[in-house]
Design a protein around this motif. Sequence first.
Motif, PDB file in Angstrom:
ATOM      1  N   SER A  52       0.854  -1.123  -0.016  1.00 10.59           N
ATOM      2  CA  SER A  52       0.274   0.028   0.107  1.00 10.59           C
ATOM      3  C   SER A  52       1.000   1.366   0.042  1.00 10.59           C
ATOM      4  N   ARG A  53       1.841   1.103   0.841  1.00 11.67           N
ATOM      5  CA  ARG A  53       2.631   2.626   0.977  1.00 11.67           C
ATOM      6  C   ARG A  53       3.586   2.650  -0.424  1.00 11.67           C
ATOM      7  N   ALA A  54       3.948   1.371  -1.091  1.00 15.28           N
ATOM      8  CA  ALA A  54       4.564   1.558  -2.507  1.00 15.28           C
ATOM      9  C   ALA A  54       3.857   1.949  -3.426  1.00 15.28           C
ATOM     10  N   VAL A  55       2.661   1.553  -3.517  1.00 20.42           N
ATOM     11  CA  VAL A  55       1.574   2.209  -4.559  1.00 20.42           C
ATOM     12  C   VAL A  55       1.334   3.652  -4.547  1.00 20.42           C
ATOM     13  N   GLU A  56       0.966   4.016  -3.111  1.00 23.45           N
ATOM     14  CA  GLU A  56       0.906   5.432  -2.824  1.00 23.45           C
ATOM     15  C   GLU A  56       2.292   6.308  -3.414  1.00 23.45           C
ATOM     16  N   ALA A  57       3.489   5.854  -3.113  1.00 19.99           N
ATOM     17  CA  ALA A  57       4.613   6.457  -3.167  1.00 19.99           C
ATOM     18  C   ALA A  57       4.836   6.811  -4.695  1.00 19.99           C
ATOM     19  N   ARG A  58       4.571   5.771  -5.669  1.00 18.25           N
ATOM     20  CA  ARG A  58       4.730   5.622  -6.965  1.00 18.25           C
ATOM     21  C   ARG A  58       3.842   6.703  -7.475  1.00 18.25           C
ATOM     22  N   LYS A  59       2.387   6.787  -6.904  1.00 20.54           N
ATOM     23  CA  LYS A  59       1.527   7.696  -7.507  1.00 20.54           C
ATOM     24  C   LYS A  59       1.969   9.002  -7.027  1.00 20.54           C
ATOM     25  N   ASN A  60       3.009   9.310  -6.037  1.00 16.70           N
ATOM     26  CA  ASN A  60       3.465  10.511  -5.920  1.00 16.70           C
ATOM     27  C   ASN A  60       4.787  10.804  -6.653  1.00 16.70           C
ATOM     28  N   GLY A  61       5.146  10.014  -7.513  1.00 19.41           N
ATOM     29  CA  GLY A  61       6.362   9.958  -8.269  1.00 19.41           C
ATOM     30  C   GLY A  61       7.570   9.676  -7.692  1.00 19.41           C
ATOM     31  N   GLU A  62       7.624   9.140  -6.690  1.00 16.05           N
ATOM     32  CA  GLU A  62       8.818   8.694  -5.822  1.00 16.05           C
ATOM     33  C   GLU A  62       9.487   7.422  -6.527  1.00 16.05           C
ATOM     34  N   SER A  63      10.755   7.382  -6.535  1.00 13.62           N
ATOM     35  CA  SER A  63      11.658   6.174  -6.987  1.00 13.62           C
ATOM     36  C   SER A  63      11.768   5.397  -5.929  1.00 13.62           C
ATOM     37  N   LEU A  64      11.433   4.026  -6.023  1.00 17.34           N
ATOM     38  CA  LEU A  64      11.517   3.023  -4.852  1.00 17.34           C
ATOM     39  C   LEU A  64      12.542   2.128  -5.199  1.00 17.34           C
ATOM     40  N   PRO A  65      13.414   1.329  -4.276  1.00 17.15           N
ATOM     41  CA  PRO A  65      14.331   0.491  -4.331  1.00 17.15           C
ATOM     42  C   PRO A  65      13.816  -0.621  -5.055  1.00 17.15           C
ATOM     43  N   VAL A  66      14.564  -1.550  -5.691  1.00 20.71           N
ATOM     44  CA  VAL A  66      14.246  -2.907  -6.299  1.00 20.71           C
ATOM     45  C   VAL A  66      14.807  -3.854  -5.474  1.00 20.71           C
ATOM     46  N   TYR A  67      13.992  -5.148  -5.240  1.00 20.73           N
ATOM     47  CA  TYR A  67      14.441  -6.164  -4.667  1.00 20.73           C
ATOM     48  C   TYR A  67      14.332  -7.302  -5.397  1.00 20.73           C
ATOM     49  N   PRO A  68      14.971  -8.557  -5.083  1.00 24.59           N
ATOM     50  CA  PRO A  68      14.731  -9.726  -6.016  1.00 24.59           C
ATOM     51  C   PRO A  68      13.567 -10.203  -5.908  1.00 24.59           C
TER      52      PRO A  68
END
Length: 255
Positions: A52-68
């Motif tokens: 949920s936090r990841a979805v909201e962050a991407r909606k706000n244009g944030e770049s998130l770390p990538v994991y395996p």
Amino acid sequence: VKLKNIKINDSFWSNIQSKISKSVIPYQYEALNDRIENAEKSYCIENFKKASRAVEARKNGESLPVYPTDKWHYDDNNANENAFHGWVFQDSDAYKWLEAVAYSLTDKWDDTLYKNACEVIDLICSAQEPNGYLDTLYTINNPKNIFTNLHDYHELYCFGHLAEAGVAFYEATGNRKLLECAMLFADLICSTFNSNAKRGYPGHEIAEMALIKLYEASGKRQYLDTAEFFINERGTKPYYFDIEQGIKTDGNGYV
């Protein structure tokens, strides 16, 4: 026959029903929330919160770390604390719990149980991508790998349990929120898998049955057509799983 029209009066089965409603379902709720002392963690609800936090962050244009996204099981020893944890099919535990709740509420209404279920449904819906996709492993760890390993990683299996829970909860309570969530994901699946797009099918069957239940609940023909596509495509050469995993075959589809 609708479940609401079925009542079990037998003393043996009535007692089992009562134990499930009063003991098993509340215990499972605590387990999903990792509140059972000395038990292996589920991470299920925690994953939905992260997604949920990841979805909201991407909606706000944030770049998130990538994991395996290459393991069957993730824990504190092999995964970053901010990444997905648990089994690749961990989401389905919440869906199965909600389906059980729906059947229990059909038999006997419980305000507290309904409230807890609605809170879980709200959380699940908040973890859904804008295009309808819903699987916390890929939403948290790496959305670019969505639908790249149908053979092993259970995205369509988890969808199947989501759909079955959505239908059951709607039939039991009249609440459509989880059903609408499942239908949004189903719409994406229908547009992604067909004879003119990906010719894939579930690595673990259940999506087919769930799509038929969604069709019966909604009347949307595309759900029935996609269930038929999955069934007929399975076993067709060249095998999609060979193509997916880069296994070369001859002209007849044999390795």
